[in-house]
Write a protein that holds these residues in place. Structure first.
Motif, PDB file in Angstrom:
ATOM      1  N   LEU A  47      24.500 -16.219   4.952  1.00  0.00           N
ATOM      2  CA  LEU A  47      24.000 -17.478   4.404  1.00  0.00           C
ATOM      3  C   LEU A  47      24.006 -18.575   5.462  1.00  0.00           C
ATOM      4  O   LEU A  47      23.081 -19.394   5.526  1.00  0.00           O
ATOM      5  CB  LEU A  47      24.834 -17.903   3.197  1.00  0.00           C
ATOM      6  CG  LEU A  47      24.220 -19.017   2.341  1.00  0.00           C
ATOM      7  CD1 LEU A  47      22.942 -18.526   1.669  1.00  0.00           C
ATOM      8  CD2 LEU A  47      25.204 -19.519   1.286  1.00  0.00           C
ATOM      9  N   PHE A  82      20.562 -20.871   7.126  1.00  0.00           N
ATOM     10  CA  PHE A  82      20.380 -22.312   7.011  1.00  0.00           C
ATOM     11  C   PHE A  82      20.725 -23.095   8.282  1.00  0.00           C
ATOM     12  O   PHE A  82      20.368 -24.260   8.388  1.00  0.00           O
ATOM     13  CB  PHE A  82      21.216 -22.856   5.851  1.00  0.00           C
ATOM     14  CG  PHE A  82      20.657 -22.531   4.496  1.00  0.00           C
ATOM     15  CD1 PHE A  82      19.720 -23.370   3.898  1.00  0.00           C
ATOM     16  CD2 PHE A  82      21.038 -21.381   3.824  1.00  0.00           C
ATOM     17  CE1 PHE A  82      19.194 -23.071   2.652  1.00  0.00           C
ATOM     18  CE2 PHE A  82      20.514 -21.072   2.572  1.00  0.00           C
ATOM     19  CZ  PHE A  82      19.585 -21.911   1.982  1.00  0.00           C
ATOM     20  N   PHE A 138      28.013 -23.565   4.552  1.00  0.00           N
ATOM     21  CA  PHE A 138      27.225 -22.432   4.073  1.00  0.00           C
ATOM     22  C   PHE A 138      28.018 -21.135   4.171  1.00  0.00           C
ATOM     23  O   PHE A 138      27.876 -20.254   3.327  1.00  0.00           O
ATOM     24  CB  PHE A 138      25.913 -22.325   4.868  1.00  0.00           C
ATOM     25  CG  PHE A 138      24.909 -23.372   4.510  1.00  0.00           C
ATOM     26  CD1 PHE A 138      24.300 -23.378   3.262  1.00  0.00           C
ATOM     27  CD2 PHE A 138      24.575 -24.369   5.407  1.00  0.00           C
ATOM     28  CE1 PHE A 138      23.373 -24.348   2.917  1.00  0.00           C
ATOM     29  CE2 PHE A 138      23.646 -25.350   5.074  1.00  0.00           C
ATOM     30  CZ  PHE A 138      23.045 -25.341   3.827  1.00  0.00           C
ATOM     31  N   ASN A 154      16.147 -23.556   4.748  1.00  0.00           N
ATOM     32  CA  ASN A 154      15.897 -24.946   4.361  1.00  0.00           C
ATOM     33  C   ASN A 154      14.475 -25.156   3.866  1.00  0.00           C
ATOM     34  O   ASN A 154      14.204 -26.101   3.115  1.00  0.00           O
ATOM     35  CB  ASN A 154      16.169 -25.862   5.560  1.00  0.00           C
ATOM     36  CG  ASN A 154      17.623 -25.850   5.975  1.00  0.00           C
ATOM     37  OD1 ASN A 154      18.481 -26.401   5.306  1.00  0.00           O
ATOM     38  ND2 ASN A 154      17.905 -25.197   7.102  1.00  0.00           N
ATOM     39  N   CYS A 204      14.754 -24.300   0.161  1.00  0.00           N
ATOM     40  CA  CYS A 204      15.712 -25.089  -0.623  1.00  0.00           C
ATOM     41  C   CYS A 204      15.945 -26.409   0.104  1.00  0.00           C
ATOM     42  O   CYS A 204      16.791 -26.500   0.994  1.00  0.00           O
ATOM     43  CB  CYS A 204      17.025 -24.313  -0.797  1.00  0.00           C
ATOM     44  SG  CYS A 204      18.280 -25.191  -1.762  1.00  0.00           S
ATOM     45  N   TRP A 256      17.170 -29.288  -0.893  1.00  0.00           N
ATOM     46  CA  TRP A 256      18.419 -30.017  -1.134  1.00  0.00           C
ATOM     47  C   TRP A 256      19.644 -29.290  -0.602  1.00  0.00           C
ATOM     48  O   TRP A 256      20.739 -29.872  -0.542  1.00  0.00           O
ATOM     49  CB  TRP A 256      18.600 -30.250  -2.638  1.00  0.00           C
ATOM     50  CG  TRP A 256      18.660 -28.982  -3.440  1.00  0.00           C
ATOM     51  CD1 TRP A 256      17.626 -28.353  -4.053  1.00  0.00           C
ATOM     52  CD2 TRP A 256      19.821 -28.175  -3.705  1.00  0.00           C
ATOM     53  NE1 TRP A 256      18.052 -27.210  -4.682  1.00  0.00           N
ATOM     54  CE2 TRP A 256      19.395 -27.078  -4.486  1.00  0.00           C
ATOM     55  CE3 TRP A 256      21.162 -28.273  -3.366  1.00  0.00           C
ATOM     56  CZ2 TRP A 256      20.283 -26.094  -4.917  1.00  0.00           C
ATOM     57  CZ3 TRP A 256      22.050 -27.292  -3.803  1.00  0.00           C
ATOM     58  CH2 TRP A 256      21.601 -26.221  -4.576  1.00  0.00           C
ATOM     59  N   CYS A 257      19.471 -28.039  -0.181  1.00  0.00           N
ATOM     60  CA  CYS A 257      20.629 -27.256   0.258  1.00  0.00           C
ATOM     61  C   CYS A 257      21.311 -27.854   1.479  1.00  0.00           C
ATOM     62  O   CYS A 257      22.492 -27.600   1.719  1.00  0.00           O
ATOM     63  CB  CYS A 257      20.211 -25.813   0.561  1.00  0.00           C
ATOM     64  SG  CYS A 257      19.903 -24.818  -0.922  1.00  0.00           S
ATOM     65  N   ARG A 258      20.575 -28.646   2.264  1.00  0.00           N
ATOM     66  CA  ARG A 258      21.194 -29.231   3.456  1.00  0.00           C
ATOM     67  C   ARG A 258      22.369 -30.126   3.096  1.00  0.00           C
ATOM     68  O   ARG A 258      23.276 -30.339   3.898  1.00  0.00           O
ATOM     69  CB  ARG A 258      20.167 -30.018   4.259  1.00  0.00           C
ATOM     70  CG  ARG A 258      19.597 -31.242   3.549  1.00  0.00           C
ATOM     71  CD  ARG A 258      18.544 -31.925   4.426  1.00  0.00           C
ATOM     72  NE  ARG A 258      18.046 -33.159   3.840  1.00  0.00           N
ATOM     73  CZ  ARG A 258      17.049 -33.222   2.990  1.00  0.00           C
ATOM     74  NH1 ARG A 258      16.447 -32.088   2.611  1.00  0.00           N
ATOM     75  NH2 ARG A 258      16.649 -34.372   2.495  1.00  0.00           N
ATOM     76  N   LEU A 287      24.641 -29.398   1.082  1.00  0.00           N
ATOM     77  CA  LEU A 287      25.844 -28.589   0.942  1.00  0.00           C
ATOM     78  C   LEU A 287      26.668 -28.609   2.221  1.00  0.00           C
ATOM     79  O   LEU A 287      27.872 -28.374   2.202  1.00  0.00           O
ATOM     80  CB  LEU A 287      25.481 -27.134   0.604  1.00  0.00           C
ATOM     81  CG  LEU A 287      24.919 -26.867  -0.785  1.00  0.00           C
ATOM     82  CD1 LEU A 287      24.500 -25.406  -0.900  1.00  0.00           C
ATOM     83  CD2 LEU A 287      25.956 -27.215  -1.851  1.00  0.00           C
ATOM     84  N   ARG A 288      26.004 -28.872   3.343  1.00  0.00           N
ATOM     85  CA  ARG A 288      26.702 -28.870   4.618  1.00  0.00           C
ATOM     86  C   ARG A 288      27.129 -30.259   5.057  1.00  0.00           C
ATOM     87  O   ARG A 288      28.176 -30.432   5.670  1.00  0.00           O
ATOM     88  CB  ARG A 288      25.802 -28.250   5.699  1.00  0.00           C
ATOM     89  CG  ARG A 288      26.563 -28.036   6.987  1.00  0.00           C
ATOM     90  CD  ARG A 288      25.685 -27.541   8.106  1.00  0.00           C
ATOM     91  NE  ARG A 288      26.500 -27.294   9.291  1.00  0.00           N
ATOM     92  CZ  ARG A 288      26.024 -27.239  10.510  1.00  0.00           C
ATOM     93  NH1 ARG A 288      24.738 -27.412  10.712  1.00  0.00           N
ATOM     94  NH2 ARG A 288      26.822 -27.012  11.537  1.00  0.00           N
TER      95      ARG A 288
END
Length: 347
Positions: free
Chosen positions: A188, A192, A252, A325, A328, A330-332, A334-335
């Motif tokens: 994962l 990302f 991630f 990315n 997704c 909005w996943c950035r 998460l970091r």
């Protein structure tokens, strides 16, 4: 964990989650009234799950700790800071260690090697994994650490979480969860993150933490104090994931390891549910029976399917060169979540 500001991968000690113990409230049986009901399983006790539940001696987790320490010593030996540090601004730290001395703190504040050495020995880097087909880095990176602080935080967490789990479920299952969760975190992370290298056992440790949660859920009926245990565990998980949104922390790897361990917990850590029978209705000499519940079989099948599907899809996307990315947006977050104190442009 990404090289930089260590996530302090402080995996809160799992002492809030000590396992199992079943006791009996006792009381002599007279001829009057119903017999006493066996006391429910206390989540957090130190006794075994009935006499039929074996207790394993933990040796794999201590071996993992020793292996990580040895790898770190080898890493520092290969790094050999004195050989390439010259000038007043390039002084090694703890020079009395000779070849094992640490990089200048301005280069690595965690008292460890250079990023060049970590890259040489197998750190996780998208370009090396995808473009140069060095897939082995998905596994080797979980045995490398950025510094003494990073190593100490991870190994303490591994001892607190892993030993208890190994004692209860054996080395095979805990070893599988540890390794697959570490790989899941690496996959994962690679999907990302493309602009930094990553090392550390954070994915594997979060996998053990995730398996603790799924173990509690799938074995729900045999625990007492279950709500308190669930809230405590969720709080510990939330705190650790929240730390991961700081800059230069590879959250991630945390999330990937946690999800892998969470699914594996349903597959590997389910216990038969004990059915307490009224003693007055039991034939003389008959033993208590236990069996798996339908919901445990359902969770087992669903988790196994999601685990296989998730790994296949993630690996296909990774080696096709896809950027997670793009799928997704909005996943950035998460970091890293930008604030007035820092921005996330370079992470």
């Amino acid at each position: 964990m990404a090289i930089g500001d260590d996530d302090l991968e402080n995996r809160m000690s799992a002492k809030h989650h000590h396992h199992r113990g079943i006791g009996s409230k006792g009381g002599d049986r007279t001829g009057f009234g119903p017999p006493p009901r066996p006391a429910p399983l206390v989540y957090g006790g130190d006794d075994a799950l009935l006499s039929s539940s074996p207790q394993w001696t933990s040796w794999l987790v201590p071996m993992f700790v020793v292996a990580n320490v040895i790898v770190f010593v080898v890493t520092m030996f290969v790094n050999n800071c004195p050989a390439h540090s010259h000038g007043p601004n390039r002084r090694c730290v703890a020079t009395f260690l000779g070849r094992l001395s640490f990089e200048p703190l301005r280069n690595n504040p965690l008292f460890g090697p250079s990023s060049r050495t970590l890259d040489k020995l197998g750190s996780l880097e998208w370009d090396k994994v995808v473009e140069k087909h060095e897939g082995w880095r998905l596994l080797t990176c979980i045995w490398l650490h950025a510094g003494v602080i990073h190593l100490a935080a991870n190994m303490l967490s591994l001892v607190f979480i892993g030993i208890r789990l190994e004692q209860q479920f054996g080395f095979v299952r805990i070893g599988v969860i540890y390794l697959l969760s570490g790989i899941g975190g690496s996959v994962l992370s690679s999907l990302f993150i493309r602009n930094s290298i990553s090392v550390g056992a954070s994915g594997a440790l979060f996998g053990l933490l995730g398996s603790m949660l799924s173990e509690l859920l799938t074995n729900w009926t045999i625990y007492s104090n279950k709500i308190a245990a669930l809230l405590t565990l969720l709080f510990v998980i939330a705190i650790n994931l929240a730390i991961g949104i700081l800059p230069h922390v590879d959250n991630f790897a945390h999330v990937g390891g946690f999800l892998t361990g969470f699914l594996l917990g349903f597959v590997l850590l389910a216990r038969p549910q004990f059915k307490w029978l009224a003693r007055e209705n039991m034939p003389q000499g008959r033993r208590l029976t236990s069996k798996y519940k339908p919901y445990q079989y359902l969770l087992w099948l669903l988790s196994l399917a999601l685990l296989v599907l998730g790994f296949v899809m993630a690996l296909v996307l990774l080696f096709k060169g896809e950027d997670g990315n793009d799928h997704c947006r909005w996943c950035r977050y998460l970091r890293c979540i930008p604030t007035s104190r820092w921005n996330c442009d370079d992470v």
